[in-house]
Write an enzyme that holds these catalytic residues in place. Structure first.
Site, mmCIF file in Angstrom:
data_model
loop_
_atom_site.group_PDB
_atom_site.id
_atom_site.type_symbol
_atom_site.label_atom_id
_atom_site.label_comp_id
_atom_site.label_asym_id
_atom_site.label_seq_id
_atom_site.Cartn_x
_atom_site.Cartn_y
_atom_site.Cartn_z
ATOM 1 N N TRP A 154 0.800 -1.225 0.000
ATOM 2 C CA TRP A 154 0.000 0.000 0.000
ATOM 3 C C TRP A 154 0.834 1.278 0.000
ATOM 4 C CZ3 TRP A 154 1.668 2.576 4.156
ATOM 5 C CH2 TRP A 154 2.173 1.833 5.238
ATOM 6 N N ASN A 155 2.139 1.184 0.258
ATOM 7 C CA ASN A 155 2.880 2.454 0.410
ATOM 8 C C ASN A 155 3.202 3.133 -0.925
ATOM 9 O OD1 ASN A 155 4.766 0.482 -0.158
ATOM 10 N ND2 ASN A 155 6.301 1.255 1.258
ATOM 11 N N LYS A 178 -2.226 -8.588 -7.731
ATOM 12 C CA LYS A 178 -3.083 -8.310 -6.581
ATOM 13 C C LYS A 178 -2.527 -7.105 -5.822
ATOM 14 C CE LYS A 178 -3.159 -9.355 -2.342
ATOM 15 N NZ LYS A 178 -3.688 -8.093 -1.797
ATOM 16 N N PRO A 179 -3.200 -5.952 -5.934
ATOM 17 C CA PRO A 179 -2.757 -4.790 -5.167
ATOM 18 C C PRO A 179 -3.134 -4.946 -3.686
ATOM 19 C CG PRO A 179 -4.561 -4.186 -6.659
ATOM 20 C CD PRO A 179 -4.369 -5.668 -6.770
ATOM 21 N N GLY A 231 6.761 -6.305 -0.218
ATOM 22 C CA GLY A 231 6.026 -6.272 1.044
ATOM 23 C C GLY A 231 6.933 -6.680 2.187
ATOM 24 N N SER A 232 6.322 -7.228 3.218
ATOM 25 C CA SER A 232 7.089 -7.530 4.429
ATOM 26 C C SER A 232 7.918 -8.806 4.268
ATOM 27 C CB SER A 232 6.125 -7.692 5.604
ATOM 28 O OG SER A 232 5.284 -8.799 5.377
ATOM 29 N N GLU A 253 11.037 -8.015 -2.970
ATOM 30 C CA GLU A 253 11.494 -6.712 -2.437
ATOM 31 C C GLU A 253 10.911 -6.616 -1.046
ATOM 32 O OE1 GLU A 253 13.580 -4.915 -3.838
ATOM 33 O OE2 GLU A 253 13.487 -5.401 -5.965
ATOM 34 N N LEU A 254 11.724 -6.875 -0.023
ATOM 35 C CA LEU A 254 11.178 -7.023 1.327
ATOM 36 C C LEU A 254 11.592 -5.873 2.242
ATOM 37 C CD1 LEU A 254 11.805 -10.879 1.432
ATOM 38 C CD2 LEU A 254 9.817 -9.650 0.565
ATOM 39 N N CYS A 287 10.242 1.352 2.500
ATOM 40 C CA CYS A 287 11.233 0.367 2.952
ATOM 41 C C CYS A 287 12.646 0.901 2.814
ATOM 42 C CB CYS A 287 11.047 -0.945 2.207
ATOM 43 S SG CYS A 287 10.911 -0.705 0.448
ATOM 44 N N GLU A 384 11.938 -2.362 11.668
ATOM 45 C CA GLU A 384 11.578 -1.268 10.772
ATOM 46 C C GLU A 384 10.466 -0.432 11.434
ATOM 47 O OE1 GLU A 384 10.149 -2.874 7.054
ATOM 48 O OE2 GLU A 384 11.089 -1.266 5.920
HETATM 49 P P1 ADP Z 1 2.496 -4.543 4.843
HETATM 50 O O1 ADP Z 1 2.851 -4.722 6.280
HETATM 51 O O2 ADP Z 1 3.292 -3.517 4.131
HETATM 52 O O3 ADP Z 1 1.020 -4.473 4.570
HETATM 53 P P2 ADP Z 1 2.420 -7.223 3.808
HETATM 54 O O4 ADP Z 1 3.572 -8.090 3.437
HETATM 55 O O5 ADP Z 1 1.502 -7.700 4.892
HETATM 56 O O6 ADP Z 1 3.073 -5.845 4.151
HETATM 57 O O7 ADP Z 1 1.532 -6.898 2.549
HETATM 58 C C1 ADP Z 1 2.054 -6.683 1.269
HETATM 59 C C2 ADP Z 1 1.147 -7.348 0.261
HETATM 60 O O8 ADP Z 1 1.113 -8.748 0.537
HETATM 61 C C3 ADP Z 1 -0.303 -6.891 0.307
HETATM 62 O O9 ADP Z 1 -0.807 -6.874 -1.011
HETATM 63 C C4 ADP Z 1 -0.974 -7.949 1.141
HETATM 64 O O10 ADP Z 1 -2.353 -8.038 0.878
HETATM 65 C C5 ADP Z 1 -0.222 -9.179 0.652
HETATM 66 N N1 ADP Z 1 -0.295 -10.341 1.564
HETATM 67 C C6 ADP Z 1 -0.450 -10.359 2.898
HETATM 68 N N2 ADP Z 1 -0.525 -11.614 3.367
HETATM 69 C C7 ADP Z 1 -0.394 -12.445 2.290
HETATM 70 C C8 ADP Z 1 -0.395 -13.875 2.096
HETATM 71 N N3 ADP Z 1 -0.525 -14.727 3.105
HETATM 72 N N4 ADP Z 1 -0.266 -14.343 0.840
HETATM 73 C C9 ADP Z 1 -0.131 -13.499 -0.204
HETATM 74 N N5 ADP Z 1 -0.123 -12.154 -0.090
HETATM 75 C C10 ADP Z 1 -0.251 -11.632 1.142
#
Ligand code: ADP
Length: 480
Positions: A154-155, A178-179, A231-232, A253-254, A287, A384
């Protein structure tokens, strides 16, 4: 078009705008006001399977287009983005919160990635290798990997898609995207843009909904040949494990934990300017935001004072308001987490120099905060922050600074300020990070490779390196 024309309450699958099979929806809120601005489909594994099938069918023809045709389509996509930059930026601010100027910058960056990849599309060269056999020839070609699944955060709800869709479209891959659930509209807007640019149906598919159900299908479906994620780190690890069963290529990209070192010999005003840009962009929610400031003993007090003075001047408020440079945090959880870092630091002897908590504008607004006397025992030394908090640690020697900077499992971006040329080379070579800013606090550009080492990820995005992630190398041996 205005921003409302891009706000689609449907998913984009096989060239059609559709709801979720089950009919469920998810509310989307404006983080500046808490208002629900719309709903998007709550799709799951079935819709993901359909989107993947559409992408697989589209791949049969799209992968056979010429590089020149793909370059032209990408230029049309670039034009569609730039013609609508303001509308797309407003939509981004409304769902994400960042100041309009930053949203304009992000949408501009999306367009820049698309333009870059339109150019690179024509430069995916192979090789002819001198053969060890007189009667044989050796060719190396590059071929599109196939259907690409992308999951984005989302950032940066627009530009993170650009970095993934751009190289996919350049090489002839088709994609299912998938956004993030918090910011789906800037993602779905890419469907409108792809329609405007004239892409065939199924080349780009975008769906919103259950992350685990959609992610589960993306990682297990054998038709998907690559998964690209921003993402994370915990979710990245999960996706890598899931993708292992069908041996997909992965780009990850974590998370980061960026150190920002200021040496005694640095230009202090320049360092503060870079620190403000690096720390507070997107209210600290990137990040590559500086997470740990390390100031050398000789300039420590002066750096803290100047940083605090500059931080206190940042105008906080809704992103569409004039002059605002700090929007709200994404949700209440983010506010509570940021408060937690400050409380932990205070309990362990840290001192708030400016800011320190929620902003008087209420809701999810937070004060830009500087904490002096930061120590290794405090949580932000390891985790972080993802919020507008700048902890400043003290160090004495260069060797100590580098050791502290590297003392993390992350390795995305790092920054340091010095006016000593030898030190600039020495330190940059010993920092274990994918990206280094020397006397520069914001370094991302479409022409340079973005990515990390260690648990910050695998692979690079943007630049000539970014396109390699979307092609497979094929060796062809011809016996004459
Ligand atoms: P943030 O803490 O920045 O939201 P996330 O890693 O939780 O980081 O989310 C980044 C993306 O990963 C989002 O699009 C979120 O919906 C997706 N996401 C979260 N959980 C899962 C999962 N179990 N499988 C696939 N995608 C996921």
């Amino acid at each position: 078009m205005n921003w409302a024309d891009f706000k689609r309450d449907a998913n984009f699958i096989d060239g059609e705008w559709v709801g979720a099979d089950g009919g469920g929806t998810i509310d989307v809120t404006n983080p500046a006001t808490g208002e629900v601005i719309g709903t998007v489909p709550n799709a799951g594994a079935d819709e993901a399977r359909r989107a993947i099938a559409a992408a697989q069918t589209a791949f049969e023809t799209f992968s056979r287009t010429t590089a020149d045709e793909r370059a032209k389509m990408l230029r049309r996509l670039h034009a569609a983005i730039m013609d609508n930059q303001r509308a797309l930026a407003e939509l981004l601010t409304i769902e994400q919160g960042k100041p309009l100027a930053e949203s304009m910058g992000e949408v501009g960056a999306s367009a820049a990635y698309v333009l870059w990849f339109s150019e690179e599309a024509r430069r995916v060269y192979g090789d002819v290798i001198p053969s060890p056999w007189g009667e044989r020839r050796i060719l190396v070609t590059k071929q599109a990997v196939g259907v690409v699944a992308a999951i984005t955060p989302w950032n940066f709800p627009s530009s993170m898609l650009a970095r993934k869709i751009g190289p996919a479209l350049a090489t002839g891959c088709t994609s299912v995207v998938k956004p993030a659930t918090q910011t789906p509209y800037s993602g779905l807007a890419w469907g409108v843009l792809c329609e405007q640019a004239g892409y065939p149906k199924g080349v780009v598919n975008i769906l919103t909904g259950s992350a685990s159900a959609i992610g589960g299908e993306m990682t297990s479906n054998p038709a998907v040949r690559k998964i690209t994620f921003t993402g994370s780190t915990p979710i990245g690890k999960l996706l890598m494990k899931q993708a292992a069963d069908t041996v997909k290529r992965v780009s990850m990209e974590l998370g980061g934990n960026a150190p920002f070192l200021v040496f005694d010999d640095a230009d202090l005003d320049k360092a503060v300017e870079g620190a403000i840009a690096s720390k507070y962009r997107n209210s600290g929610q990137t990040c590559v935001c500086a997470n740990r400031f390390y100031a050398q003993a000789g300039i420590y007090d002066a750096f803290v004072a100047k940083l605090a003075e500059a931080s206190a001047k940042l105008k906080v408020g809704p992103g569409l308001e004039d002059g605002v440079v700090q929007g709200p945090l994404i949700d209440d959880k983010a506010v509570t987490k940021t408060e937690g870092f400050i409380a932990d630091a205070l309990a362990k002897g840290g001192k708030v120099v400016t800011g320190g908590g929620r902003h008087e504008r209420g809701g999810q607004f937070f004060q830009p905060t500087v904490i002096a006397g930061a120590t290794r025992e405090m949580n932000f030394a390891r985790e972080e922050i993802f919020g507008p908090v700048a902890p400043v640690f003290r160090f004495d020697t260069e060797e100590e600074a580098v050791r502290l900077a590297n003392d993390t499992e992350f390795g995305l971006a790092c920054y340091f300020y010095t006016s000593d040329l030898s030190r600039a080379f020495r330190v940059s070579e010993t920092l274990r990070y994918g990206q280094v800013g020397i006397n520069a606090g914001v370094i991302t550009t479409e022409v340079a490779p973005f990515g990390g080492v260690k648990e910050s990820g695998i692979g690079r995005e943007g630049s000539k390196y970014g396109i390699e992630e979307y092609v497979d190398v094929k060796y062809v041996c011809i016996s004459l």
